[in-house]
Design an enzyme around this catalytic site. Structure first.
Site, PDB file in Angstrom:
ATOM      1  N   TYR A 125     -10.779   6.665   1.710  1.00  0.00           N
ATOM      2  CA  TYR A 125     -12.020   7.476   1.451  1.00  0.00           C
ATOM      3  C   TYR A 125     -13.303   6.874   1.671  1.00  0.00           C
ATOM      4  CZ  TYR A 125      -9.418  11.154  -0.970  1.00  0.00           C
ATOM      5  OH  TYR A 125      -8.432  11.906  -1.248  1.00  0.00           O
ATOM      6  N   LYS A 176       2.709   1.614  -1.890  1.00  0.00           N
ATOM      7  CA  LYS A 176       3.842   1.674  -0.411  1.00  0.00           C
ATOM      8  C   LYS A 176       3.578   0.151  -0.008  1.00  0.00           C
ATOM      9  CE  LYS A 176       6.496   3.815   2.372  1.00  0.00           C
ATOM     10  NZ  LYS A 176       7.757   4.422   2.128  1.00  0.00           N
ATOM     11  N   ASP A 209       6.755   7.674  -2.231  1.00  0.00           N
ATOM     12  CA  ASP A 209       7.521   8.522  -2.046  1.00  0.00           C
ATOM     13  C   ASP A 209       8.548   8.941  -2.828  1.00  0.00           C
ATOM     14  OD1 ASP A 209       8.589   5.867  -1.274  1.00  0.00           O
ATOM     15  OD2 ASP A 209       9.324   6.423   0.720  1.00  0.00           O
ATOM     16  N   ASP A 233      -4.989  11.107  -4.846  1.00  0.00           N
ATOM     17  CA  ASP A 233      -5.193  12.514  -4.430  1.00  0.00           C
ATOM     18  C   ASP A 233      -3.926  13.339  -4.332  1.00  0.00           C
ATOM     19  OD1 ASP A 233      -7.071  14.798  -3.399  1.00  0.00           O
ATOM     20  OD2 ASP A 233      -6.056  14.032  -1.393  1.00  0.00           O
ATOM     21  N   ASP A 237      -2.180  16.510  -7.017  1.00  0.00           N
ATOM     22  CA  ASP A 237      -1.729  17.881  -6.795  1.00  0.00           C
ATOM     23  C   ASP A 237      -0.435  18.127  -7.059  1.00  0.00           C
ATOM     24  OD1 ASP A 237      -4.243  18.494  -5.801  1.00  0.00           O
ATOM     25  OD2 ASP A 237      -3.618  19.431  -3.994  1.00  0.00           O
TER      26      ASP A 237
END
Ligand code: IPM
Ligand code: MN
Length: 330
Positions: A125, A176, A209, A233, A237
């Protein structure tokens, strides 16, 4: 003394859901004084202001900022997002993005209750990178991810401190590390070092994942989840989608040092397609206002607002705001 709240309705459904949230806060009996800041796509198109340093310094004087939504299809992507929302997060050092998720996921009978702590000032970001030979067949684009020891540690530490106040006392790191070996290693080492200071807290690690599967299939495993800006982020959701829908998802952009105001906003976007039609669900904005009251030290009012939200329909219209407000005022 009334709390001084800066209100940035922003774009699309932002102003209407924010108005409902303020109605509910007033009904709770907590004294607030508000000042509206006309910022967002319309203002930008009108006179070019996105968020000047002067306006930012005005915002610094408030106890908190309540934000509706940011994003206007008439403005190229990134202009208002970076210039308004991210500028506030970075300049006010709102390094924790706290997003609570409670509900019963589709296909489950048992409710879950967990919180995602998203690092809010670093990662991809920051806008590091650039474009070479733009528009040519040999175009190159890079977009860096910045991860500082200080930035990661303060976020991870916040997650552990939060877990100490919760019943389960469990923190999961999501990253990750099998592919992002540089930043993943920094996150993992920092997480493990902080964890050693909190022997009472149980820890876990999930690749992002795999976390996507668990959010849907086994959300009960989570208590506090800590992760980087971009993973956070995306995961939040998904968290909203498995916790009654994005229309209920609230968030707190926190500066835990309290050297300036923190900012509170629904996770959802500006939904320009339904703006002004009266069908936007204000619950996420109302719950974000409850997070604001909690952070300001008004825990009792915050709990009453959350309880009232749980009693009203989860789908519907802005009229839900009145239903919540009437329950909060008793
Ligand atoms: C969010 C939003 C923002 C983000 C956008 C609007 C820049 O999606 O708050 O989750 O990506 O952080
Ligand atoms: Mn988002």
């Amino acid at each position: 003394m009334a709390y001084r709240i800066a209100v940035v309705g922003g774009d699309g459904i932002g102003p209407e859901v924010t108005a409902e949230a303020l109605k509910v806060v007033r009904a709770s009996g907590v004294a607030i004084e508000t000042e509206d800041f006309d910022l967002g796509g319309a203002r930008y198109l009108n006179d070019g202001e996105i968020l000047s340093d002067e306006t930012l310094n005005e915002l610094r004087k408030f106890d908190a900022i309540l934000l509706g939504a940011v994003g206007d299809p008439r403005v190229p992507p990134g202009v208002i997002e970076r210039g308004l929302l991210l500028k506030m997060r970075f300049e006010l050092d709102l390094y924790v993005n706290q997003r609570p998720f409670a509900g019963t996921a589709p296909g489950h009978t048992r409710p879950h209750d967990f919180v995602v702590i998203r690092e809010n000032t670093e990662g991809p970001y920051v806008g590091e990178g650039g474009v070479l030979r733009k528009g040519t067949p040999n175009e190159v684009a890079t977009q860096g991810s910045v991860n500082s020891r200080m930035g990661v540690e303060r976020c991870v530490r916040y997650a552990f401190e939060l877990a100490m106040q919760r019943e389960r006392k469990h923190v999961t790191l999501v990253h990750k590390t099998n592919v992002l070996t540089f930043s993943g290693d920094l996150w993992e080492r920092t997480f493990n070092q902080v964890a050693a200071e909190y022997p009472q807290i149980e820890t876990a690690y999930n690749h992002v994942d795999a976390a996507c599967i668990y959010f849907v299939q086994d959300p009960h495993r989570y208590d506090v989840v800590v992760t980087d800006n971009l993973f956070g982020d995306i995961l939040t959701d998904l968290g909203g989608a498995v916790s009654g829908g994005i229309g209920l998802a609230s968030s707190a952009n926190l500066n835990p040092s309290r050297s300036g105001p923190s900012m509170f906003e629904p996770v959802h976007g500006s939904a320009p397609d339904i703006a002004g039609t009266g069908v936007a669900n204000p619950t996420a904005a109302v719950l974000s206002a409850a997070l604001m009251l909690d952070f300001l030290g008004e825990a009792d009012a915050a709990r009453r607002i959350e309880a009232a939200c749980a009693e009203v329909p989860t789908e519907g219209t802005v009229a839900i705001g009145d239903m919540i407000a009437s329950r909060v005022s008793g």
